[in-house]
Enzyme design. Sequence first.
Site, short mmCIF file in Angstrom:
data_model
loop_
_atom_site.label_atom_id
_atom_site.label_comp_id
_atom_site.label_asym_id
_atom_site.label_seq_id
_atom_site.Cartn_x
_atom_site.Cartn_y
_atom_site.Cartn_z
N ASN A 98 0.86 -1.19 0.00
CA ASN A 98 0.00 0.00 0.00
C ASN A 98 0.90 1.23 0.00
OD1 ASN A 98 -1.79 2.04 0.41
ND2 ASN A 98 -2.80 1.15 2.20
N CYS A 138 -1.84 5.34 0.78
CA CYS A 138 -2.81 5.78 1.78
C CYS A 138 -2.73 7.32 1.90
CB CYS A 138 -2.52 5.14 3.13
SG CYS A 138 -3.64 5.77 4.41
N LYS A 197 -0.29 -0.95 -4.77
CA LYS A 197 -1.51 -0.12 -4.82
C LYS A 197 -1.09 1.35 -4.93
CE LYS A 197 -5.96 0.43 -2.54
NZ LYS A 197 -6.79 -0.06 -1.44
C1 SIN Z 1 -5.89 3.51 2.64
O1 SIN Z 1 -6.45 4.48 2.10
O2 SIN Z 1 -4.90 2.98 2.12
C2 SIN Z 1 -6.39 2.98 3.92
C3 SIN Z 1 -7.30 3.91 4.60
C4 SIN Z 1 -6.73 4.33 5.92
O3 SIN Z 1 -6.38 3.48 6.75
O4 SIN Z 1 -6.66 5.54 6.18
#
Ligand code: SIN
Length: 308
Positions: free
Chosen positions: A127, A130, A163
Amino acid sequence: MADLTVRRLGTLFTTPVVLSSGPAGFGYELAEALDFRQIGAITTKTITLEPKTGNPQPRLVDCPSGALNSIGLENPGIAAFKRTVHPKIIELPLRRIVSLAASTYDDMSRLVAHIHALSGHDALELNLSCPNVGGQIPGADATEVEQFVRAAVAEATLPVLVKLPGDSGNLLRSCERALTAGAAGVTLINSVRGLRIDWSSGRPFLSREYGGLSGPAILPISLARVFEARRAFPEALIIGMGGVSDLGSALEMLMAGADFIGIGFGLMVDPQLPERLACALSGWLDQHDLSSVEDVIGIAHSGGFHVH
Ligand code: SIN
């Protein structure tokens, strides 16, 4: 009955419907609500090395056709994941993609090494997008993307997906650098940075002011990003997400070139949406005399259906 299976990453997925990271938790929370046989895979909540409590409340606000969230990657950390989550999640009858986030390349390598020691998972998703934690979004910088992917791939035995954000940086350059560095595919897109103001108090609704917008409001943005990534990288695996909420939008995402459709916001509204989508997709393919979901993936790049 039409064939919904998709073979990717050397693995057979029962359907192209994937539970996106976040709203699905670790999957077992949904065991009562959802028929997992209709789900291709779950992407876990994002895990970090240390536990995170996330951002202060309020961290979720409704929007027309969506929601703005600022969760801040709340998660139990890798040690608790290994101890308590992993044994439960590997019992679930569906494929598993583990989502990981780190703020340094070394921490990403360490996280991946932890997962390496576990069995029963099918892929990793880094990820890098975020919008709700401090600092710049790593996925907005193609060099950062490359370094994170290299750090992960060096330790990984599983395929690595990345991502990326749909609204910051040069997406195609980030995709290219990720794929060159050894990523097996990309997940497009994360939520889109947004703001709402509580006009009764005159202050932003969310404690951290900005949040990530998800839901039908962002469908045209996610479709555009998936479409251009598929055009630029015909062979790459793409998980397309952002606003898929019904059969029509699921078909659009597949036709734009997504191999899989991720469901996030839709799951918060209706936990049974993913399985209903899989059934509706199968019915639609039958009605149109199409034998496989592969017949629609990316069709918008080859002139659509040819009417005889
Ligand atoms: C994300 O947007 O990757 C996760 C959302 C978050 O935990 O803020």
